[in-house]
Design an enzyme around this catalytic site. Structure first.
Site, PDB file in Angstrom:
ATOM      1  CE1 TYR A 436      52.055  33.047  66.490  1.00  0.00           C
ATOM      2  CE2 TYR A 436      53.548  31.549  66.573  1.00  0.00           C
ATOM      3  CZ  TYR A 436      53.384  32.729  66.924  1.00  0.00           C
ATOM      4  OH  TYR A 436      54.207  33.730  67.440  1.00  0.00           O
ATOM      5  CD  GLU A 437      48.144  29.902  69.218  1.00  0.00           C
ATOM      6  OE1 GLU A 437      47.148  29.219  69.230  1.00  0.00           O
ATOM      7  OE2 GLU A 437      49.384  29.606  69.333  1.00  0.00           O
ATOM      8  N   GLY A 438      45.137  30.110  64.440  1.00  0.00           N
ATOM      9  CA  GLY A 438      44.170  30.410  63.750  1.00  0.00           C
ATOM     10  C   GLY A 438      44.604  31.574  62.747  1.00  0.00           C
TER      11      GLY A 438
END
Length: 593
Positions: A436-438
């Site tokens: 997550y968050e890229g």
């Protein structure tokens, strides 16, 4: 076992190596005296061990519960009291702006607290963690009215915040989002759409939840250049009316089960524009970049807890005899910590954890200098380092955080594969941080595809200038030759990208992940040399109050890093130089042959 905050290592890094204790000399951080920093370390360590850690395993087993009738979410029972204690202690306000009730302390101290919280309960830490990003986005881009309405309650922890990006049909490619915002007569907007994977989208810890939502206005370009950002509260602040922003269900996850990861349906919910129309991505990235650094601390926190658990087990578990002769002659066997392979795993955990902590706090210190240093050139150089190292911190710390948790499970052997021991939860919880968050592949592409070229290549020149300056100023630097060779290797990889990537973007894509790792290992090598130099100086001076065991351990750990871990840079360079051909050569039918 009970968590032990790495207080000695933190003080060594903050005070002796990085000079964070001198931040109080800057006007913005005048209150951040060495005594206050020490107090934060002490109190955060107690909070993590005594209040937060006891909620971790029970929270994992209980998880969050969704009620489809009320569309509400209940968090694990133990979370409510722990969150209340966290809020009442002022921890949500630590580095938040003074004018809205924050304490205005350095960001580096938040990194310290983030690590401790994530070591002891990653799921619980998610609720205030993402709120902090919402605070930063509103503070940087919101109107004065929005700031006055939301910031004080978010900073106090009375409310929490989310960021709503992903939709069922699109993840990273946000240009594909379908959520729409239609203007209302009163200046607000009606938000329609569905978002998924929304951390803390619905829960029972606070009175109100403030969503930051990406959506498109009528007539906006159907790309990322047509995205706007809106603040959408669960309850309208002026009237207390329930806004139609509802949880449609919880995601069923392998880990972080105490964190409510929600499907959110915005059914004409009232929202207000943050910043300028069609400029939502710039505003959201204020929140996203902060979240990426926080996620890096999640990887480090879990790795530290895994190391403590596996070290404790290895010192007590009796099995076989040492290859060099019995070390526990009065017992039936020796503790497994005497065996070289177990030591290899423990040393890898310890040395990487301390190197990753140094990288994170170095980046946090540069973040503080970028906003507080009185000299413009110094602020600019510090910001360059923060920008280029943000994807490195996020990706490397979560990759190695997960690997170190997995290594810790291996130290425990069969015990690690059971729920009787906490290692399996750390492995499950830590796996998401790489996604997550890229995803970490996206972090690598951000580094190679954007950060290297940003400002005409100035960011990477600033980094190389920092590394070269250290070697020039310290001709007797510990492990100087190995560090110099690693820097040369990183320079060669950078040159290869500059030569090959502009004409063939797939070359950049193929090289991105090994390049990010190469940069991480090199910068950590620079920091291990600095740590070893400081340890040697203190041992030579025999100053009162020194901790010889810590200092001697630093010298051994640095040697391990340069002998056993840093040599990886050479095959990473080989990986980069061989380019894309072998990975892109398969035709469709080759996959199934």
């Amino acid at each position: 076992m009970q968590y032990q905050a790495p207080e000695n290592d933190l003080r060594f890094l903050l005070f002796d190596v990085l000079g964070v204790d001198k931040l109080h000399e800057l006007e913005k951080y005048a209150d951040a005296t060495p005594d206050l920093i020490s107090a934060v370390i002490d109190e955060a360590g107690k909070l993590a061990a005594e209040v937060i850690q006891p909620t971790n395993q029970v929270g994992d087993r209980e998880g969050c519960q969704y009620d489809p009738q009320t569309r509400s979410v209940t968090t694990p029972d133990a979370f409510k009291s722990a969150y209340k204690t966290f809020v009442e202690g002022g921890w949500t306000a630590l580095d938040a702006p003074l004018e809205f009730g924050g304490q205005g302390l350095p960001h580096t101290l938040k990194f310290v607290v983030d690590e401790m919280v994530c070591s002891t309960n990653l799921s619980l830490g998610m609720y205030p963690g993402l709120t902090h990003g919402a605070i930063s986005a509103l503070y940087a881009h919101g109107s004065e009215e929005l700031k006055q309405t939301y910031l004080e309650k978010l900073i106090s922890g009375q409310w929490t915040g989310t960021m709503c990006l992903t939709e069922p049909h699109c993840g990273t490619d946000l240009g594909l989002i379908r959520t729409r915002a239609k203007p209302n007569d009163d200046g607000s907007y009606a938000i329609e759409g569905t978002k998924i994977w929304i951390t803390g989208g619905e829960h029972d810890l606070v009175d109100n939840i403030v969503h930051l939502v990406l959506a498109k206005l009528p007539g906006a370009p159907d790309t990322t250049k047509g995205i706007s950002l809106f603040v959408v509260p669960k309850f309208l602040p002026d009237s207390g009316e329930r806004n139609p922003a509802f949880c449609g269900g919880l995601e069923h996850k392998m880990g972080i089960k105490g964190s409510a990861t929600c499907v959110m349906n915005f059914e004409g919910a009232k929202g207000w524009l943050v910043g300028e129309a069609n400029d939502g991505m710039r505003a959201m990235f204020t929140m996203m970049n902060e979240a990426r650094l926080m996620v890096g601390m999640q990887g480090l926190g879990l790795a530290e807890m895994a190391y403590q658990e596996s070290l404790g087990f290895a010192r007590e578990r009796l099995q076989s005899r040492s290859l060099s002769g019995p070390k526990n002659p009065e017992g039936p066997a020796d503790p497994i910590i005497v065996h070289p392979d177990v030591r290899r795993m423990l040393m890898r955990q310890k040395v990487l954890n301390e190197g990753m902590r140094a990288l994170a706090l170095f980046t946090g210190h540069q973040l503080d200098l970028s906003v507080a240093h009185p000299d413009e050139d110094s602020r600019e150089a510090a910001d360059d380092l923060v920008q280029i190292l943000t994807p490195v911190v996020k990706a490397f710390l979560t990759d190695e955080g997960f690997n170190n948790a997995n290594t810790g499970l291996q130290v425990l052997g069969g015990s690690g594969f059971t729920t009787d021991w906490p290692l399996e939860q750390l492995v499950r919880d830590g796996r998401i941080a790489r996604i997550y968050e890229g995803t970490n592949g996206i972090q690598a592409m951000d580094l190679v595809g954007r950060k290297l070229a940003l400002k005409g290549g100035r960011l990477v020149r600033t980094l190389f200038g920092t590394l070269a300056g250290y070697l020039k100023d310290n001709p007797e630097a510990p492990h100087r030759d190995q560090l110099k060779e690693a820097i040369r290797t990183l320079e060669e990889a950078t040159g290869w990208l500059a030569q090959n990537a502009p004409s063939d973007p797939e070359q950049a894509g193929a090289a991105a992940t090994p390049y990010l790792r190469l940069m991480a290992l090199t910068v950590i090598g620079y920091l291990w040399s600095r740590m070893a130099a400081e340890a040697r100086t203190q041992l030579d001076n025999q100053a009162e109050g020194n901790n010889p065991a810590l200092l001697e351990g630093k010298l051994v750990s640095a040697r391990f890093y340069f002998e056993k871990l840093l040599p990886e840079v050479h095959w990473l360079l080989a990986d980069i130089r061989t380019g894309k051909d072998s990975m892109m050569a398969f035709e469709d039918d080759h996959w199934f042959a």
